[in-house]
Each structure stands twice: as C-alpha cells, then as structure tokens.
Write an enzyme that holds these catalytic residues in place. Structure first.
Site, short mmCIF file in Angstrom:
data_model
loop_
_atom_site.label_atom_id
_atom_site.label_comp_id
_atom_site.label_asym_id
_atom_site.label_seq_id
_atom_site.Cartn_x
_atom_site.Cartn_y
_atom_site.Cartn_z
N LYS A 56 2.29 2.47 -5.03
CA LYS A 56 3.19 2.12 -6.14
C LYS A 56 2.49 2.29 -7.49
CE LYS A 56 3.82 -2.02 -4.40
NZ LYS A 56 3.16 -1.89 -3.11
N GLY A 105 -3.88 -4.13 -4.57
CA GLY A 105 -4.81 -3.09 -4.99
C GLY A 105 -4.00 -1.89 -5.39
N HIS A 106 -3.89 -1.65 -6.70
CA HIS A 106 -3.09 -0.54 -7.19
C HIS A 106 -4.02 0.54 -7.72
CE1 HIS A 106 0.62 -3.38 -7.69
NE2 HIS A 106 0.28 -3.17 -6.45
N GLN A 131 2.42 -5.78 -3.19
CA GLN A 131 2.69 -5.81 -1.74
C GLN A 131 4.03 -5.11 -1.44
OE1 GLN A 131 1.79 -9.27 -3.09
NE2 GLN A 131 -0.24 -8.39 -2.99
N ASP A 139 0.81 -1.23 0.00
CA ASP A 139 0.00 0.00 0.00
C ASP A 139 0.84 1.27 0.00
OD1 ASP A 139 -2.23 -1.68 0.21
OD2 ASP A 139 -2.07 -1.71 2.40
#
Ligand code: IMP
Length: 429
Positions: free
Chosen positions: A19, A43-44, A228, A16
């Site tokens: 990125k 989750g990007h 991650q 988180d």
C-alpha cells in the site's frame, strides 16, 4: 460540504499489500495523507530515485514537500519510534516537522506495553498470536481500559503526566512482579527519557479532527492510508489472529473523525497472490517449493520484523468479503510481475468445509482452519512484465488473470503495480 475528492487506500487481505507505494503515487493528487489505525507494527515501503524507504508511523506522503502528513487519533504512537523515523527521513522529506501533525487524541506506546506483550506471547506458547511485539495490543487494551492510558495531548501538560506515569508504572509493576515473577520497570528513568520525546514532538501535536474537518470544508483533498489489512481488522478479520485496531475502511471514520460520507472513493489493494505473517488460518497457503518460489521472487520478508511471509494463491473468496466490508470502488493489484515464470497459476474462488461449499466467508476461526480452497487453474505467463507501462502490452494470460479477478470481486482493477518503483505502474481508466 465540498465535492468529494478524498481517497481511501485499504488492504483487502492480511496486510503487506504494498500500500505504501500506492499511497506515495496517489499523494501527488492530494493535499494531506492521513494514517488512521495501527502503529509501528506497520511497514510501508516507498522506493524512488534508486533508494528504498521503510516507514512505520509517518504517513507515506512524507516525500512530497507540499503534502501535510496527519497521524490520526486511531493510531497508537510510540514516541521514541516516531522521533527516530522523523529524524532518519528528514534529509529526503523536506520540512517534515512543519507539515506533520500528530493527533492529541492518539494513544501512546510505552516500555510496559512491549514488555507485557513479550511476556504474554511467551506465556501463550503454541496459542500465541505471532504479533510484531511492538506493544500494539497492550496499548489498545489500555485505551479501552481508560485509567491506564496516555494520549499524545498529555505531553502538553508534562507536570501532570509525570505523576500519571509514576502511578501507571506502580500498577504495571504489580503485574510484572506478581503475575510473571519478573522485575518491574523504573518509572523515573522512563519519565526522563519520554519527557524529552514529548518535548521534541510538542510542536506537532494538534487537534487533527478539527484540522481535517476544516481541510474538507476548504476543498482540500485527503488521502487515507490504512495500515495492515481487512482480514487483520479486530472486528471483521480472522479473529483472534488479527491486530488490535480497525484496519478496514471503517477505521478511518473512528480513527480520524472524518465522516464516511466525506469520502470520494475507496480503493482496495491486493497482491497478485496472497501472503500472511504471524499465526492463524490461511486456506490458500502453499507449504511447498512453489510457495518458496513466490517468497523468493516477491522478496516476501516482513518490513518490520524480517519474518518470512507465508505465501499462497490469490484468495478471491476472502478478498470478495473484504471488498464488500469496505464497499470498494476499485481494486489495485500489486506485484503482478512476481507471478511471471511460475510453472502453474491458480486462484481460490471458494471454500469447502466438511465437503460443503460455503456461501460466505466464515465468521468462525475453527471453520476457517478446516476450510479447503476451491482452486481454479489459469494459464501462467513466462514474460517479465516489470517493464510494461500500458495495460495492452501485458501478455494475454496476465490480462485474463486481471479480468478474472474483476469478474469475481465485482469491481474494476484501476491500478496495476509491476515493480517497486513509482514508474513501474499501470493506470487504467
Ligand atoms: P500486532 O499488530 O503486532 O498485535 O500483531 C497481530 C497480527 O497482525 C500478527 O499476525 C502480525 O503479524 C500481524 N500484523 C501486524 N501488523 C502487520 C503489518 O503491517 N503487515 C502484516 N501483518 C501485520
């Protein structure tokens, strides 16, 4: 081998780190964006043109029409999620199906994986990992087990795969029924659904290792996108509270087939403070009003699960360890704007356990649980920095904060993000 113009983006904490935004910005200077680990636990978030896009599997370069997006063999792919994500983003990610390649070596996630994970986490009670419940761990476990694993390439031979699915479900059902006392799954129904996904994904399945090695020979610039963060790496993270893949830079070589020596630079991404979701030790966690203030100012809720993230001071002791594991060339600091207006500002420079200062980041989960952070106070700033585009225009206290991070980590801060949009970025030489 051609000049090394590839870049790797890796999280230095527990994921988180924002990125996705950094990959989206750097994508314009590259030809391919390559995911190497994890699955739809990630989750990007990418924001541009007033819209926000949440991605889980497709590499964050998808909105650049000239970019090839590659899902490497180290990723675990839920075919259903991948298709949904392609379909949802196609209107903005033009010609995505023609420029997305999924490794034939990538392992796949099936309904038995998420079912097993939910049962296992429930069974653990207090000792649970706090996973995203996306079936990631059981899919990687099957990869290591080999005989119960399915790779993307097997969708190219559906007649074989149908029989294999039947056999695997029979075996998994033994576990569901006899170990957990739960009803089993219907292999035929699963196959009907997944055969259709396989058919739809078929044109995108490729030998991506060969593709990437040839791309390097042709002088194409690759951008590797880690999911991650290093502290969630299965081998180097805060085990057992980690994910099931190599989230650090070393996952890129195994997860794509591209050798480490082909890389130009490695950039490690950190937030201006530290967060963690799920269970596990977190020495700089703020369990008070200040932690709540950071969570609200930083909108710290999980992109994948919506869970509130635990927030705390920047942990440079952990980050220095991660920076060394990844051999970073530079640092990216994100969400610097969130710190503006805090009543106080601290960073962690070390840990003590039992009153003794540690020289290295602990390898022992119990030591990490007992670790007390050594905190250094810095001058907070009141200004809203979200409109700043030039480093020299940051308040003096913010520049001192950046300098202190550079001193402790021993690497230059190359990029600073002061908001979610592409424009809210400060580049440094
Ligand atoms: P899993 O990856 O779903 O098995 O979850 C294992 C641990 O990694 C849990 O603590 C999750 O909250 C954490 N985790 C997995 N993916 C992410 C991510 O993308 N960001 C932050 N934490 C993650």
């Amino acid at each position: 081998m051609k000049p090394k113009s590839s870049t790797l983006i890796v999280g230095l904490t527990w994921g988180d780190e924002a990125k996705g935004k950094i990959v989206d910005i750097l994508a314009r200077d590259h030809d391919c964006v390559v995911r190497y680990n994890g699955g739809n636990n990630a989750g990007h978030t990418v924001a541009f043109g007033g819209e926000t896009y949440k991605l889980h599997l497709v590499p964050s370069g998808l909105f650049h029409e000239n970019i090839t997006c590659v899902i490497g063999g180290g990723v675990v792919v839920d075919p259903k999620v991948l298709l949904e994500e392609i379909t949802k983003n196609e209107p903005k990610a033009l010609h995505l199906r023609q420029r997305l390649l999924v490794s034939s070596r990538a392992h796949t996630i099936w309904p038995w994986h998420s079912k097993l994970e939910a049962l296992s986490e429930k069974h653990q009670g207090k000792g649970k990992i706090g996973t995203t419940l996306r079936g990631i761990g059981p899919a990687y476990a099957d990869k290591a087990n080999r005989v119960t694993a399915i790779r993307m390439g097997e969708f190219l031979r559906p007649e074989h795969l149908e029989k294999k699915v039947q056999r695997i479900v029979e075996q998994k059902n033994q576990v569901f029924e006899k170990v957990f006392g739960e009803p089993g799954l219907d292999a035929a129904a699963i196959w009907r659904e997944y055969a259709a996904y396989g058919e739809a994904l078929r044109p995108m399945i490729a030998d991506t290792t060969a593709y990437l090695l040839n791309a390097i020979d042709d002088g194409r610039r690759l951008l590797f996108e880690g999911a991650q963060g290093t502290l969630l790496d299965i081998d180097h993270g805060t085990y057992p509270y980690v994910t099931s893949s190599n989230a650090s830079a070393c996952g890129a070589w195994t997860g794509t087939g591209v050798p480490a020596r082909a890389l130009g630079q490695i950039l490690g991404v950190v937030k201006a403070y530290t967060t963690r979701v799920g269970e596990g030790p977190f020495p700089t966690e703020l369990k008070d009003a200040l932690g709540d203030q950071i969570r609200e100012q930083g909108h710290e809720y999980g992109t994948t699960t919506g869970r509130p993230r635990r927030c705390g001071w920047l942990d440079t002791f952990a980050i220095r360890y991660a920076a060394r594991i990844n051999s970073i060339d530079g640092i990216v600091i994100t969400l610097l704007d969130v710190l503006g207006g805090l009543p106080e500002l601290k960073i962690c420079t070390g840990y003590t356990v039992g009153g003794r200062a540690l020289t290295d980041f602990p390898d022992d989960p119990l030591a990490l649980e007992q670790a007390q952070p050594i905190l250094e106070s810095l001058t907070p700033w009141k200004e809203d920095v979200s409109g700043v585009r030039d480093y020299r225009d940051l308040p003096l206290a913010a520049r001192r904060y950046v300098k202190r991070v550079e001193e402790i980590i021993g690497a230059p801060v190359r990029i600073i993000s002061v908001g979610p949009s592409r424009e809210q970025t400060i580049f440094r030489q």
